[in-house]
Design a protein around this motif. Structure first.
Motif, mmCIF file in Angstrom:
data_model
loop_
_atom_site.group_PDB
_atom_site.id
_atom_site.type_symbol
_atom_site.label_atom_id
_atom_site.label_comp_id
_atom_site.label_asym_id
_atom_site.label_seq_id
_atom_site.Cartn_x
_atom_site.Cartn_y
_atom_site.Cartn_z
ATOM 1 N N ARG A 77 -5.603 3.243 -10.496
ATOM 2 C CA ARG A 77 -4.378 3.759 -9.998
ATOM 3 C C ARG A 77 -4.580 3.769 -8.661
ATOM 4 O O ARG A 77 -5.739 3.976 -8.003
ATOM 5 N N GLY A 78 -3.530 3.923 -7.913
ATOM 6 C CA GLY A 78 -3.713 3.815 -6.296
ATOM 7 C C GLY A 78 -3.676 2.557 -5.758
ATOM 8 O O GLY A 78 -3.733 1.404 -6.651
ATOM 9 N N PHE A 79 -3.681 2.265 -4.607
ATOM 10 C CA PHE A 79 -3.805 1.072 -3.850
ATOM 11 C C PHE A 79 -4.877 0.195 -4.159
ATOM 12 O O PHE A 79 -6.184 0.757 -3.759
ATOM 13 N N GLU A 113 1.523 2.618 -3.340
ATOM 14 C CA GLU A 113 0.493 3.411 -4.123
ATOM 15 C C GLU A 113 0.292 2.727 -5.312
ATOM 16 O O GLU A 113 -0.355 3.558 -6.110
ATOM 17 N N ALA A 129 5.613 0.383 -8.742
ATOM 18 C CA ALA A 129 4.501 0.690 -7.690
ATOM 19 C C ALA A 129 3.952 -0.728 -7.707
ATOM 20 O O ALA A 129 3.186 -0.756 -6.589
ATOM 21 N N ALA A 146 0.877 -1.313 0.114
ATOM 22 C CA ALA A 146 -0.121 -0.048 -0.141
ATOM 23 C C ALA A 146 0.831 1.224 0.183
ATOM 24 O O ALA A 146 0.532 2.200 -0.539
ATOM 25 N N GLN A 147 2.023 1.274 0.541
ATOM 26 C CA GLN A 147 3.120 2.411 0.779
ATOM 27 C C GLN A 147 3.185 2.779 -0.440
ATOM 28 O O GLN A 147 3.777 3.793 -0.974
#
Length: 535
Positions: A340-342, A254, A369, A251-252
């Motif tokens: 996009r993102g976790f 992303e 990522a 998660a860090q």
């Protein structure tokens, strides 16, 4: 040995037609003077040479088989049953009720995969001027084969064929999984007793009790997937901590957490743990995409049998949580890669050798990522094993893909017992008057378990049979009567020529990209041509 030669032999014979010095293709034949049965009829997985065995004729006459005893629904144990029926087998297939239900979704899914992969291959072959290939079997054949299944209970001794009876024992590996005890009549009046382990479950299976089995067995045929492994003793709470750490780290970044997972049971276990962690606030809340039509159908089977399982209530809660999103169509699957993102994606196949996970890997492997988390066994020659072994580039769907994503592994979700657990399970079967046959494992795993068993009981005879080897079973020391090894069987459980070629192509591409100029690249090409020229 031909079918005619096999029939000319007398007495009780056991033949190993799969999972011999390899993890997949489980298939064992038992013959008497009056009957012929199979235990499992699984698909070979792994390298291309190993999978090519699925397309060949069976090394026996399928029409001669009186019945099949199925240990569980995993495709490496059940996946060639439709081919067996297609080629002439007309008898019953005995399995537990849950195994019948799982096969009702897994075998048609397998047929769909065969049809889809062969269609894609034949399009490429047409462009190359090569001949077309026929699918091993299709959806219709898989559905037809389901009519031959017969549901059986655990613990009841049942007549299977003339002079042969069987009893199913809980193997603790998968919903419906069983070890199978076979009794065969002998002139002495004392039946011969053989136990086929199937896959033996580990102590970390939250849905199942510990595996069971009978004592005073003549012969034990035992899996060895993790026979050389001593897993660190962890509790289910400690497993949650390990998963929490992996999810938090992903998660860090992303980006997505991609989990290649077996659609049946592994996916459902992961959902229970992920939802538990999210509800406790121990990992960030995020959508969990289960991108596998098979996993969706299998989850419905698990819902049906939840009342028979340990922690069935937690499973129902996880399957109905709003964060869990099941995708069906190809369009829905493709849409995930635009997020996009976790977020978390659980997709089949668990070894990355087929299925939707390959498309997600193609989209994300080259991005830093992303995190790829393996939670199961990776057979030699599969893409999953190649990634775990540290490949910097891989060939994926015909393209060279650089590996920049984080590659992680969490070996606390395995459905298989480790070495000490397997040794303990075998010890509980004693006294064993004949021998233990080691199957369903790579060379190092079989050797590891064999060493454990010799320390446990130096007098115990331990045998690692080769593919298609046949043994006469007199009740004491078995006698090998033939070893007709199919060609290409030597590639089972090992990297094959296709793996080596893919690696070579990647190395050539890398050297070409590192070459200083046009002249240097031409020199590389000339050296390659010289190496390919006949002397």
């Amino acid at each position: 040995m031909t079918e005619v030669e096999c029939r000319q032999l007398t007495g009780i014979r056991l033949c190993f037609h799969g999972a011999a010095h390899a993890v997949t293709g489980s298939c064992f034949s038992l013959r008497t003077d009056e009957a012929h049965i199979l235990i499992d009829c699984g698909m070979f997985q792994g390298s291309k040479s190993e999978k090519e065995l699925n397309y060949r004729a069976f090394p026996f006459d399928p029409a001669s088989i009186d019945a099949v005893l199925l240990t569980h629904a995993h495709i490496d144990h059940s996946g060639l049953l439709p081919k067996l029926a297609k080629d002439g087998f007309q008898g019953p297939i005995f399995a537990t009720a849950a195994t019948v239900d799982l096969c009702s979704v897994m075998l048609p899914d397998s047929g769909h995969i065969q049809e889809m992969e062969v269609e894609q291959l034949n399009r490429r072959n047409a462009r190359r001027g090569r001949s077309v290939v026929e699918a091993i079997y299709g959806i219709e054949q898989a559905i037809t084969t389901l009519t031959q299944f017969r549901s059986v209970p655990l613990g009841k001794l049942m007549a299977i064929a003339k002079g042969i009876r069987a009893r199913y024992w809980d193997a603790g590996h998968l919903l419906g999984s069983a070890s199978i005890e076979v009794e065969i009549d002998r002139p002495s009046g004392i039946p011969l007793r053989i136990l086929f382990s199937g896959d033996v479950g580990s102590s970390l299976k939250p849905f199942h009790a510990d595996p069971t089995g009978p004592q005073k067995i003549d012969y034990v045929i035992c899996e060895t997937t993790y026979g050389d492994v001593d897993r660190e003793d962890v509790t289910l709470d400690q497993r949650l901590l390990l998963l929490q750490a992996e999810v938090t780290a992903a998660a860090q970044l992303e980006g997505p957490l991609l989990i290649p997972s077996f659609a049946v049971e592994r996916t459902q276990e992961l959902l229970v743990d992920l939802i538990r962690l999210m509800k406790a606030g121990r990992i960030p809340g995020a959508p969990i995409f289960v991108d596998s039509p098979l996993a969706t159908k299998a989850s419905a089977v698990f819902e049906k049998h939840a009342g028979e399982m340990m922690n069935g209530g937690a499973l129902l809660e996880a399957l109905r949580d709003p964060q869990v999103r099941f995708t069906e169509s190809v369009e829905q699957s493709k849409a995930i890669d635009r997020i996009r993102g976790f977020h978390i994606v659980i997709a089949a196949s668990g070894m990355c050798d087929a299925g939707r996970i390959r498309h997600h890997l193609k989209e994300w492997l080259w991005r830093g990522a992303a995190t790829i988390l393996f939670v199961g066994f990776q057979a030699q020659g599969t893409l999953g094993r190649i990634l775990l072994d540290g490949a910097r580039h891989v060939r994926l769907m015909g393209e060279d893909v650089q590996v920049k994503a984080r590659i992680r592994s969490l070996d606390v979700y395995s459905g298989h017992a480790d070495g000490p657990q397997l040794a303990a399970w075998i010890a509980e079967r004693r006294p064993i008057s004949g021998s233990v046959f080691l199957t369903h494992g790579e060379e190092h795993a079989m050797q590891g378990l064999a060493e454990r068993l010799r320390k446990l009981d130096p007098a115990l005879l331990v045998i690692a049979p080769s593919l298609d080897s046949m043994f006469a079973l007199p009740g004491g020391t078995p006698r090998q009567v033939s070893s007709p090894v199919r060609s290409a069987a030597e590639s089972a459980g090992r990297l094959d020529w296709h793996n080596e070629l893919s690696s070579l192509i990647l190395d050539i591409d890398e050297q070409m990209s590192l070459a200083a100029d046009e002249r240097a690249r031409k020199q590389i090409v000339r050296r390659l041509r010289k190496a390919l020229s006949p002397e």
